[in-house]
Design a protein around this motif. Sequence first.
Motif, PDB file in Angstrom:
ATOM      1  N   LEU A 100     109.254  11.631  36.192  1.00 47.59           N
ATOM      2  CA  LEU A 100     108.877  12.819  35.439  1.00 47.59           C
ATOM      3  C   LEU A 100     109.832  13.002  34.270  1.00 47.59           C
ATOM      4  O   LEU A 100     111.049  12.830  34.419  1.00 47.59           O
ATOM      5  N   ALA A 101     109.281  13.328  33.126  1.00 48.72           N
ATOM      6  CA  ALA A 101     110.086  13.468  31.910  1.00 48.72           C
ATOM      7  C   ALA A 101     110.731  14.846  31.836  1.00 48.72           C
ATOM      8  O   ALA A 101     110.107  15.862  32.106  1.00 48.72           O
ATOM      9  N   VAL A 102     111.986  14.841  31.477  1.00 52.01           N
ATOM     10  CA  VAL A 102     112.757  16.030  31.150  1.00 52.01           C
ATOM     11  C   VAL A 102     113.293  15.741  29.752  1.00 52.01           C
ATOM     12  O   VAL A 102     113.594  14.583  29.455  1.00 52.01           O
ATOM     13  N   PRO A 103     113.423  16.738  28.878  1.00 52.54           N
ATOM     14  CA  PRO A 103     113.806  16.422  27.505  1.00 52.54           C
ATOM     15  C   PRO A 103     114.986  15.465  27.346  1.00 52.54           C
ATOM     16  O   PRO A 103     114.973  14.615  26.468  1.00 52.54           O
ATOM     17  N   SER A 104     115.989  15.543  28.212  1.00 54.09           N
ATOM     18  CA  SER A 104     117.131  14.664  28.040  1.00 54.09           C
ATOM     19  C   SER A 104     117.415  13.787  29.260  1.00 54.09           C
ATOM     20  O   SER A 104     118.430  13.123  29.303  1.00 54.09           O
ATOM     21  N   ALA A 105     116.512  13.791  30.245  1.00 55.60           N
ATOM     22  CA  ALA A 105     116.698  12.971  31.447  1.00 55.60           C
ATOM     23  C   ALA A 105     115.338  12.775  32.109  1.00 55.60           C
ATOM     24  O   ALA A 105     114.345  13.331  31.672  1.00 55.60           O
ATOM     25  N   THR A 106     115.304  11.955  33.149  1.00 53.45           N
ATOM     26  CA  THR A 106     114.103  11.826  33.966  1.00 53.45           C
ATOM     27  C   THR A 106     114.459  12.136  35.406  1.00 53.45           C
ATOM     28  O   THR A 106     115.621  12.023  35.809  1.00 53.45           O
ATOM     29  N   LEU A 107     113.470  12.529  36.181  1.00 49.09           N
ATOM     30  CA  LEU A 107     113.648  12.802  37.597  1.00 49.09           C
ATOM     31  C   LEU A 107     112.664  11.940  38.359  1.00 49.09           C
ATOM     32  O   LEU A 107     111.463  12.009  38.114  1.00 49.09           O
ATOM     33  N   GLU A 108     113.164  11.084  39.237  1.00 48.25           N
ATOM     34  CA  GLU A 108     112.306  10.235  40.067  1.00 48.25           C
ATOM     35  C   GLU A 108     112.179  10.866  41.435  1.00 48.25           C
ATOM     36  O   GLU A 108     113.178  11.215  42.057  1.00 48.25           O
ATOM     37  N   ILE A 109     110.947  10.987  41.920  1.00 47.88           N
ATOM     38  CA  ILE A 109     110.682  11.424  43.278  1.00 47.88           C
ATOM     39  C   ILE A 109     110.248  10.180  44.029  1.00 47.88           C
ATOM     40  O   ILE A 109     109.226   9.573  43.683  1.00 47.88           O
ATOM     41  N   ALA A 110     111.021   9.752  45.018  1.00 50.27           N
ATOM     42  CA  ALA A 110     110.732   8.515  45.743  1.00 50.27           C
ATOM     43  C   ALA A 110     110.709   8.792  47.239  1.00 50.27           C
ATOM     44  O   ALA A 110     111.540   9.538  47.743  1.00 50.27           O
ATOM     45  N   ASN A 111     109.759   8.164  47.925  1.00 47.99           N
ATOM     46  CA  ASN A 111     109.747   8.311  49.378  1.00 47.99           C
ATOM     47  C   ASN A 111     110.683   7.272  49.999  1.00 47.99           C
ATOM     48  O   ASN A 111     111.179   6.372  49.308  1.00 47.99           O
ATOM     49  N   PRO A 112     110.970   7.378  51.310  1.00 46.76           N
ATOM     50  CA  PRO A 112     111.911   6.437  51.932  1.00 46.76           C
ATOM     51  C   PRO A 112     111.515   4.972  51.770  1.00 46.76           C
ATOM     52  O   PRO A 112     112.385   4.108  51.610  1.00 46.76           O
ATOM     53  N   ALA A 113     110.216   4.658  51.778  1.00 48.46           N
ATOM     54  CA  ALA A 113     109.776   3.268  51.600  1.00 48.46           C
ATOM     55  C   ALA A 113     110.145   2.751  50.215  1.00 48.46           C
ATOM     56  O   ALA A 113     110.546   1.595  50.059  1.00 48.46           O
ATOM     57  N   GLN A 114     110.035   3.583  49.187  1.00 53.95           N
ATOM     58  CA  GLN A 114     110.403   3.170  47.823  1.00 53.95           C
ATOM     59  C   GLN A 114     111.903   2.956  47.727  1.00 53.95           C
ATOM     60  O   GLN A 114     112.365   1.992  47.114  1.00 53.95           O
ATOM     61  N   VAL A 115     112.693   3.851  48.326  1.00 57.44           N
ATOM     62  CA  VAL A 115     114.145   3.690  48.298  1.00 57.44           C
ATOM     63  C   VAL A 115     114.533   2.382  48.989  1.00 57.44           C
ATOM     64  O   VAL A 115     115.379   1.631  48.502  1.00 57.44           O
ATOM     65  N   ALA A 116     113.879   2.076  50.121  1.00 63.10           N
ATOM     66  CA  ALA A 116     114.147   0.818  50.828  1.00 63.10           C
ATOM     67  C   ALA A 116     113.764  -0.384  49.969  1.00 63.10           C
ATOM     68  O   ALA A 116     114.475  -1.395  49.933  1.00 63.10           O
ATOM     69  N   LEU A 117     112.633  -0.295  49.252  1.00 57.81           N
ATOM     70  CA  LEU A 117     112.202  -1.371  48.362  1.00 57.81           C
ATOM     71  C   LEU A 117     113.234  -1.606  47.254  1.00 57.81           C
ATOM     72  O   LEU A 117     113.618  -2.742  46.969  1.00 57.81           O
ATOM     73  N   ILE A 118     113.703  -0.542  46.631  1.00 56.51           N
ATOM     74  CA  ILE A 118     114.695  -0.672  45.561  1.00 56.51           C
ATOM     75  C   ILE A 118     115.988  -1.282  46.111  1.00 56.51           C
ATOM     76  O   ILE A 118     116.580  -2.150  45.477  1.00 56.51           O
TER      77      ILE A 118
END
Length: 140
Positions: A45-63
């Motif tokens: 998600l875009a924030v004017p000067s940063a982004t915020l990622e919402i990730a579930n546990p499966a995505q965190v494990a993948l990364i």
Amino acid sequence: MTATQLRIVVETEDFDAALRFYRDALGLPVQEAFEGEGDARVAILAVPSATLEIANPAQVALIDRVEVGRPTSRPYPLSIRVAFEVDDVRATTTALEAGGAEVIAQPVETPWRSLNARLEAPGGMQITAFQELGPQRAQR
């Protein structure tokens, strides 16, 4: 070293509720969204000067598997990893290590065409330094 982007990655079991809150209630537009193996999902998600990622546990494990080759993130619900986009991830990794960070994994090319290194900053926060490699984007 100059960071060019800040991403705060938030791991949550209830991905849809978190996405609705940040996107709909807070009004943050979805910049990108990806799905991967094992029901891995992420929305940036875009924030004017940063982004915020919402990730579930499966995505965190993948990364973790892609960047490090093994689980390294803190257990949910305390898993927060800050990611910084930089111009030269190799030089930045060296500079951050010299500044007191522990290198967990040297830079690796990800399936989504970035070069990512994982470090643990002083105080215990895990961070990713990443460098975008080009316009071709694969699934996250």
